[in-house]
Design an enzyme around this catalytic site. Structure first.
Site, mmCIF file in Angstrom:
data_model
loop_
_atom_site.group_PDB
_atom_site.id
_atom_site.type_symbol
_atom_site.label_atom_id
_atom_site.label_comp_id
_atom_site.label_asym_id
_atom_site.label_seq_id
_atom_site.Cartn_x
_atom_site.Cartn_y
_atom_site.Cartn_z
ATOM 1 N N LYS A 229 0.856 -1.196 0.000
ATOM 2 C CA LYS A 229 0.000 0.000 0.000
ATOM 3 C C LYS A 229 0.890 1.243 0.000
ATOM 4 C CE LYS A 229 -2.447 1.799 3.611
ATOM 5 N NZ LYS A 229 -2.385 3.266 3.642
ATOM 6 N N ASP B 99 -3.367 4.350 -2.078
ATOM 7 C CA ASP B 99 -4.327 4.839 -1.075
ATOM 8 C C ASP B 99 -4.269 6.373 -1.008
ATOM 9 O OD1 ASP B 99 -5.965 5.088 1.178
ATOM 10 O OD2 ASP B 99 -4.394 4.484 2.587
ATOM 11 N N LYS C 3 -7.201 8.322 -1.460
ATOM 12 C CA LYS C 3 -8.499 8.795 -0.924
ATOM 13 C C LYS C 3 -8.979 10.074 -1.600
ATOM 14 C CE LYS C 3 -7.768 6.868 3.751
ATOM 15 N NZ LYS C 3 -6.327 6.506 3.781
ATOM 16 N N ASP D 147 -13.259 15.217 -4.404
ATOM 17 C CA ASP D 147 -13.334 16.543 -5.023
ATOM 18 C C ASP D 147 -14.589 16.557 -5.894
ATOM 19 O OD1 ASP D 147 -12.661 19.083 -6.225
ATOM 20 O OD2 ASP D 147 -10.557 18.648 -5.813
ATOM 21 N N THR E 86 -11.668 5.548 10.380
ATOM 22 C CA THR E 86 -11.714 4.957 11.728
ATOM 23 C C THR E 86 -11.299 5.973 12.793
ATOM 24 O OG1 THR E 86 -9.592 3.987 11.099
ATOM 25 C CG2 THR E 86 -11.472 2.515 11.154
ATOM 26 N N ARG F 193 2.405 -0.949 10.835
ATOM 27 C CA ARG F 193 3.436 -1.004 11.868
ATOM 28 C C ARG F 193 3.747 -2.385 12.439
ATOM 29 N NH1 ARG F 193 0.669 4.063 14.568
ATOM 30 N NH2 ARG F 193 -1.042 2.950 13.557
HETATM 31 O O1 C5P Z 1 0.354 0.851 11.049
HETATM 32 P P1 C5P Z 1 -1.058 0.414 10.854
HETATM 33 O O2 C5P Z 1 -1.233 -1.089 10.767
HETATM 34 O O3 C5P Z 1 -2.005 1.042 11.853
HETATM 35 O O4 C5P Z 1 -1.428 0.997 9.405
HETATM 36 C C1 C5P Z 1 -2.718 0.978 8.892
HETATM 37 C C2 C5P Z 1 -2.746 1.660 7.563
HETATM 38 O O5 C5P Z 1 -4.092 1.726 7.102
HETATM 39 C C3 C5P Z 1 -2.238 3.095 7.567
HETATM 40 O O6 C5P Z 1 -1.535 3.297 6.332
HETATM 41 C C4 C5P Z 1 -3.475 3.949 7.615
HETATM 42 O O7 C5P Z 1 -3.312 5.170 6.938
HETATM 43 C C5 C5P Z 1 -4.469 3.071 6.871
HETATM 44 N N1 C5P Z 1 -5.875 3.314 7.213
HETATM 45 C C6 C5P Z 1 -6.424 3.156 8.470
HETATM 46 N N2 C5P Z 1 -7.760 3.391 8.707
HETATM 47 C C7 C5P Z 1 -8.544 3.765 7.710
HETATM 48 C C8 C5P Z 1 -8.020 3.913 6.438
HETATM 49 C C9 C5P Z 1 -6.672 3.669 6.208
HETATM 50 O O8 C5P Z 1 -5.732 2.807 9.400
HETATM 51 N N3 C5P Z 1 -9.836 3.947 7.955
#
Ligand code: C5P
Length: 233
Positions: A32, A59, A61, A64, A119, A211
């Site tokens: 991603k 990603d 998003k 517009d 979220t 992460r």
């Molecule tokens: O590090 P982590 O596992 O929390 O990363 C989750 C990824 O998913 C991040 O790149 C974050 O921007 C993305 N994301 C999210 N919640 C959303 C949409 C995207 O955590 N609703």
């Protein structure tokens, strides 16, 4: 497509991203690419990662007016990514325009999914800042239904919502779910989380993991564990 672990490569530049990806000598992770890396490096980083054989979820998003989103998608579709997204809040007209812009002359296109409610948005913020006075789960389901009506392929949602989204929009409607953590690891800023094994039981079509893999002492081992728990291989 479907049932894969997407690794969120939230790195500030190409060097760090490629150094991270070079550790994977076996199975090539689905990657991603988000705003940070794309805005820092531009479309070339997408081409380079693609050329190394990775599938890509871009990603960005988009949100517009329909015409602007359509034109932007027309440019982005040439990058040959596998999944791309917009905000469902941009309306059905905007989502339909995005789909039109993405569709190439031969009819092919990347999968297009929509973010329902981020979220990071809770009930209070939705009511006070956005003036949406409905229960958050109902808003998520309504946005998912609008996304389906606009002809898109699925949504980004919490793993906790995947079953309800499939129930309302059909099993073939994709649920791409961030917020995944190993049982013993820290949640960080994610609040509504699940393990890869639970996400599998809930029927999530893709899990997005950042992460827990990128910051692991052994990222390859963490990725492989994630695949074992979620896909079973
Ligand atoms: O590090 P982590 O596992 O929390 O990363 C989750 C990824 O998913 C991040 O790149 C974050 O921007 C993305 N994301 C999210 N919640 C959303 C949409 C995207 O955590 N609703």
């Amino acid at each position: 497509m479907g049932k894969d672990v997407i690794v969120a490569c939230d790195f500030p530049n190409k060097e760090q991203t490629l150094a991270f990806l070079e550790q994977f000598t076996g199975r090539k992770p689905f990657v991603k690419i988000g705003m940070e890396l794309f805005y820092a490096e531009g479309p070339d980083v997408v081409r380079e990662i693609k050329a190394r054989g990775h599938k890509i979820f871009l990603d960005l998003k988009l949100h517009d007016i329909p015409n602007t989103v359509k034109s932007a998608m027309r440019v982005l579709t040439d990058l040959g990514v596998d999944i791309i997204n917009v905000h469902a809040a941009g309306t059905k007209a905007m989502m339909a325009a995005a789909l039109e812009g993405l569709t190439r002359e031969d009819g092919s296109r990347p999968l297009l999914i929509a973010v329902t409610q981020l979220t990071s948005t809770d009930q209070k913020a939705m009511e006070e800042d956005l003036w949406i006075e409905k229960p958050l789960p109902d808003v998520v389901m309504h946005y998912a239904q609008c996304t389906k009506e606009a002809g898109l392929d699925g949504v980004v949602c919490s793993p906790l919502e995947a079953k309800a989204v499939h129930g309302a929009c059909g099993e073939g409607f994709l649920t791409v779910t961030p917020g995944v953590r190993f049982a013993e690891s820290a949640a960080g800023d994610q609040k509504r989380i699940m393990t890869p094994a639970q996400a599998r039981i809930e029927g999530c079509d893709y899990i997005v993991v950042g992460r827990p893999i990128t910051r692991a002492e052994d990222p390859v081992a963490a990725y492989e564990r994630c695949c074992r728990e979620y896909i079973g291989e």
